[in-house]
Motif scaffolding. Structure first.
Motif, mmCIF file in Angstrom:
data_model
loop_
_atom_site.group_PDB
_atom_site.id
_atom_site.type_symbol
_atom_site.label_atom_id
_atom_site.label_comp_id
_atom_site.label_asym_id
_atom_site.label_seq_id
_atom_site.Cartn_x
_atom_site.Cartn_y
_atom_site.Cartn_z
ATOM 1 N N VAL A 128 -19.218 -68.417 52.435
ATOM 2 C CA VAL A 128 -18.173 -67.864 52.971
ATOM 3 C C VAL A 128 -17.745 -66.493 52.817
ATOM 4 O O VAL A 128 -17.408 -65.819 53.782
ATOM 5 C CB VAL A 128 -16.927 -68.830 52.372
ATOM 6 N N PHE A 129 -18.517 -66.043 51.704
ATOM 7 C CA PHE A 129 -18.494 -64.559 51.331
ATOM 8 C C PHE A 129 -19.634 -63.700 51.522
ATOM 9 O O PHE A 129 -19.316 -62.535 51.777
ATOM 10 C CB PHE A 129 -17.928 -64.289 49.854
ATOM 11 N N GLY A 151 -18.846 -60.259 57.329
ATOM 12 C CA GLY A 151 -17.924 -59.289 57.793
ATOM 13 C C GLY A 151 -16.303 -59.733 57.910
ATOM 14 O O GLY A 151 -15.594 -58.917 57.277
ATOM 15 N N SER A 152 -15.738 -60.781 58.048
ATOM 16 C CA SER A 152 -14.636 -61.111 58.060
ATOM 17 C C SER A 152 -14.163 -61.692 56.562
ATOM 18 O O SER A 152 -12.604 -61.646 56.534
ATOM 19 C CB SER A 152 -14.152 -62.160 59.017
ATOM 20 N N ALA A 153 -14.888 -61.839 55.763
ATOM 21 C CA ALA A 153 -14.487 -62.485 54.296
ATOM 22 C C ALA A 153 -13.629 -61.302 53.528
ATOM 23 O O ALA A 153 -14.094 -60.176 53.543
ATOM 24 C CB ALA A 153 -15.756 -63.137 53.695
ATOM 25 N N LYS A 154 -12.910 -61.769 52.604
ATOM 26 C CA LYS A 154 -12.212 -60.958 51.539
ATOM 27 C C LYS A 154 -13.548 -60.582 50.808
ATOM 28 O O LYS A 154 -14.108 -61.412 50.237
ATOM 29 C CB LYS A 154 -10.911 -61.672 51.015
ATOM 30 N N LYS A 155 -13.295 -59.390 50.460
ATOM 31 C CA LYS A 155 -14.231 -59.001 49.322
ATOM 32 C C LYS A 155 -13.988 -59.419 47.976
ATOM 33 O O LYS A 155 -12.850 -59.447 47.536
ATOM 34 C CB LYS A 155 -14.314 -57.349 49.210
ATOM 35 N N ILE A 156 -14.943 -59.806 47.356
ATOM 36 C CA ILE A 156 -14.741 -60.510 45.909
ATOM 37 C C ILE A 156 -15.468 -59.871 44.737
ATOM 38 O O ILE A 156 -15.123 -59.772 43.564
ATOM 39 C CB ILE A 156 -15.335 -61.915 45.730
#
Length: 144
Positions: free
Chosen positions: A104-105, A121-126
């Motif tokens: 997912v990330f 691309g669209s995933a929130k940075k963790i």
């Protein structure tokens, strides 16, 4: 006369105290990471020093390597940092880390002969803080 390899207890990894039966050692002067002797694998120092990788590897790491189909010696230290960081975050929130959640990330990135993981691309940075710089990581390896 062949050059002898140096045990890792003589270098920067001496604090990790690998069991003697693992016979962990640094390469001789002209060996490359691709020259692991029979029965050995190549690991990069920065896996342990900056990536928090430990042996034996976790099941999650094994699942990542199996899913993406490459050997651990082909993963770059920045890739190792991302995998381990993801696993730490999951475990700290009592969430089982899985390949499906990881994907997912992150997405697989191949840079020449090595693999890493980059933000999807669209995933929130963790991983919010930039990774530490990895200088000459390809030259800092050992066999185990």
């Amino acid at each position: 006369m062949a050059e002898e390899e140096n045990p890792v207890d003589e270098g920067p990894l001496r604090g990790f105290r690998f069991p003697p039966e693992w016979d962990a050692r640094y390469p001789s002067q002209h060996q490359t990471a691709a020259d692991a002797p029979p029965g050995y694998i190549t690991l990069f120092e920065d896996f342990l020093l900056q990536g928090n990788f430990r042996l034996p590897a976790t099941e999650f790491m094994a699942h990542i390597l199996h899913y993406y189909g490459f050997h651990i010696s082909k993963m770059s230290p920045p890739g190792m940092v991302r995998v381990r960081h993801f696993e730490f975050l999951c475990r700290s929130h009592d969430i089982e880390p899985t390949v499906e959640r990881f994907r997912v990330f992150y997405q697989l990135i191949r840079n020449m002969w090595f693999y890493s993981f980059g933000n999807r691309g669209s995933a929130k940075k963790i991983l919010l803080n930039p990774l530490k710089s990895f200088h000459d990581w390809k030259q800092k390896f050992f066999f185990i």
